[in-house]
Write an enzyme that holds these catalytic residues in place. Structure first.
Site, short mmCIF file in Angstrom:
data_model
loop_
_atom_site.label_atom_id
_atom_site.label_comp_id
_atom_site.label_asym_id
_atom_site.label_seq_id
_atom_site.Cartn_x
_atom_site.Cartn_y
_atom_site.Cartn_z
N MET A 218 7.72 68.97 82.60
CA MET A 218 6.42 68.28 82.67
C MET A 218 5.79 68.48 84.05
SD MET A 218 6.70 64.97 80.27
CE MET A 218 7.50 63.87 81.44
N HIS B 202 14.52 70.95 88.70
CA HIS B 202 13.87 71.90 87.80
C HIS B 202 14.20 73.34 88.20
CE1 HIS B 202 10.79 68.47 87.54
NE2 HIS B 202 11.20 68.60 86.30
N GLN C 75 5.28 62.03 73.76
CA GLN C 75 6.57 61.42 74.13
C GLN C 75 6.39 60.20 75.05
OE1 GLN C 75 7.83 65.23 75.99
NE2 GLN C 75 8.85 63.96 77.51
N GLN D 17 18.61 63.34 75.69
CA GLN D 17 17.62 64.34 75.30
C GLN D 17 18.29 65.68 75.02
OE1 GLN D 17 13.62 65.06 77.25
NE2 GLN D 17 14.80 66.59 78.35
N SER E 109 13.87 63.28 90.56
CA SER E 109 13.01 63.01 89.41
C SER E 109 11.56 63.02 89.89
CB SER E 109 13.33 61.64 88.82
OG SER E 109 12.28 61.20 87.98
P1 AMP Z 1 10.89 66.73 83.14
O1 AMP Z 1 9.91 67.54 83.92
O2 AMP Z 1 11.24 65.43 83.75
O3 AMP Z 1 10.55 66.65 81.68
O4 AMP Z 1 12.26 67.56 83.18
C1 AMP Z 1 12.31 68.90 82.74
C2 AMP Z 1 13.74 69.34 82.70
O5 AMP Z 1 14.33 69.22 84.00
C3 AMP Z 1 14.61 68.47 81.76
O6 AMP Z 1 15.51 69.33 81.07
C4 AMP Z 1 15.34 67.57 82.73
O7 AMP Z 1 16.58 67.11 82.24
C5 AMP Z 1 15.53 68.48 83.92
N1 AMP Z 1 15.75 67.72 85.15
C6 AMP Z 1 15.04 66.66 85.60
N2 AMP Z 1 15.57 66.17 86.74
C7 AMP Z 1 16.66 66.94 87.01
C8 AMP Z 1 17.63 66.94 88.06
N3 AMP Z 1 17.59 66.05 89.06
N4 AMP Z 1 18.61 67.87 88.02
C9 AMP Z 1 18.65 68.79 87.02
N5 AMP Z 1 17.76 68.85 86.00
C10 AMP Z 1 16.77 67.93 86.00
#
Ligand code: AMP
Length: 292
Positions: free
Chosen positions: A21, A28, A55, A166, A198
């Site tokens: 996102m 990421h 979502q 997820q 995050s």
């Molecule tokens: P998001 O942008 O929050 O939807 O996350 C996109 C992807 O990045 C998802 O597969 C998350 O699980 C992964 N992700 C988010 N935070 C982390 C993190 N700290 N370490 C590894 N992967 C992450």
């Protein structure tokens, strides 16, 4: 995107995919690197950046979710992505075209009063934890991931262990619906103090940021508790809930001890048990999880 993906297929290029996102961080980018390792130098790595409205619940942070596309593009390039796919809402959730029976695409006529109306629902793993706290969340996730898989046609897709439930649901959907995609789950990347990276950490003020480490400390405390012996899950849960209450700015949403594959709650916590928790710091809701 689909036309490009079909070209890659014809040329036998492997495609690695990282859905996000946006507002990218080192977590990421570790997924981008994992995708690159999987497809090799000659493969194509696609990152999607799309804040998927389906979502988010009605009271959630969709409109203020952080965005910085220019920065994200630079980071993707530096991490070795080949393509960044940034569809709009109008492209992802368009009204229907053609006749209601759907075989008239060539006409490209928009069906009056139509709205996006086909969703994918995983029924088993989506019930507890994030699914219970956010009732339509996983329906949005599985729907958008299925759509993105059809657009990007990846051989491999990488998800973060940070969102354990997820990842489990995406794996199940991929299996149940025969997507020819290998799902990789990559480890959580953390800040120096242990807080899982995050995009939502940006919402925290200084005091909240300091106390946000309670999520990681809870995982560590649980690991220490089961290091030598198994203990009743209810006892461990009660202890951890009290521990979280010791951080005055933290408010627990849920904490679960469960089997990492089936996501069913356990009666006895031991090494290998999975712990997941969601904690509010002010209005910001953070999640974390890990294996004990
Ligand atoms: P998001 O942008 O929050 O939807 O996350 C996109 C992807 O990045 C998802 O597969 C998350 O699980 C992964 N992700 C988010 N935070 C982390 C993190 N700290 N370490 C590894 N992967 C992450």
């Amino acid at each position: 995107m689909q036309r490009l993906a079909r070209q890659w297929q014809r040329r036998h290029r492997r495609v690695g995919f990282v859905p996000t996102m946006g507002y990218l961080h080192a977590g990421h980018l570790s997924l981008v690197q994992a995708a690159r390792r999987r497809v090799g130098k000659t493969g194509q790595v696609v990152v999607s950046i799309y804040v998927n409205p389906t979502q988010f619940g009605p009271q959630e942070d969709l409109s203020r979710y952080p965005r910085d596309l220019a920065r994200d593009l630079k980071l993707c390039r530096a991490a070795g992505a080949n393509v960044v796919f940034t569809p709009s809402d109008a492209e992802m959730y368009p009204p229907a075209v053609g006749s209601a029976c759907g075989d008239d695409r060539t006409a490209e006529r928009t069906v009056p009063n139509s709205r996006f109306s086909t969703y994918i629902v995983e029924e088993q793993l989506s019930q507890a934890m994030e699914g219970a706290a956010r009732p339509t969340h996983f329906r949005g996730v599985t729907t958008v991931v299925a759509k993105l898989f059809h657009l990007v046609l990846p051989d491999v897709a990488v998800f973060g262990a940070k969102d354990w439930q997820q990842a489990a649901i995406v794996k199940r959907m991929t299996w149940d619906l025969n997507f020819p995609v290998k799902i990789i789950v990559a480890p959580t990347v953390r800040a120096a103090d242990g807080l899982a990276l995050s995009s939502r950490n940006k919402y925290l003020n200084a005091a909240q940021r300091t106390q946000a480490v309670i999520l990681h400390h809870t995982l560590q405390r649980a690991r220490a508790a089961v290091r030598r012996k198994s203990i009743p899950a209810a006892r461990l849960k009660a202890d951890l809930e009290k521990f979280i209450a010791s951080a005055p700015l933290a408010r627990l949403d849920y904490l679960e001890l469960f089997d990492p594959d089936t996501l069913t709650p356990v009666l006895t916590a031991k090494r290998g048990t999975q712990l997941a928790l969601a904690v509010y710091l002010g209005p910001t809701r953070l999640i974390d999880n890990g294996q004990l």
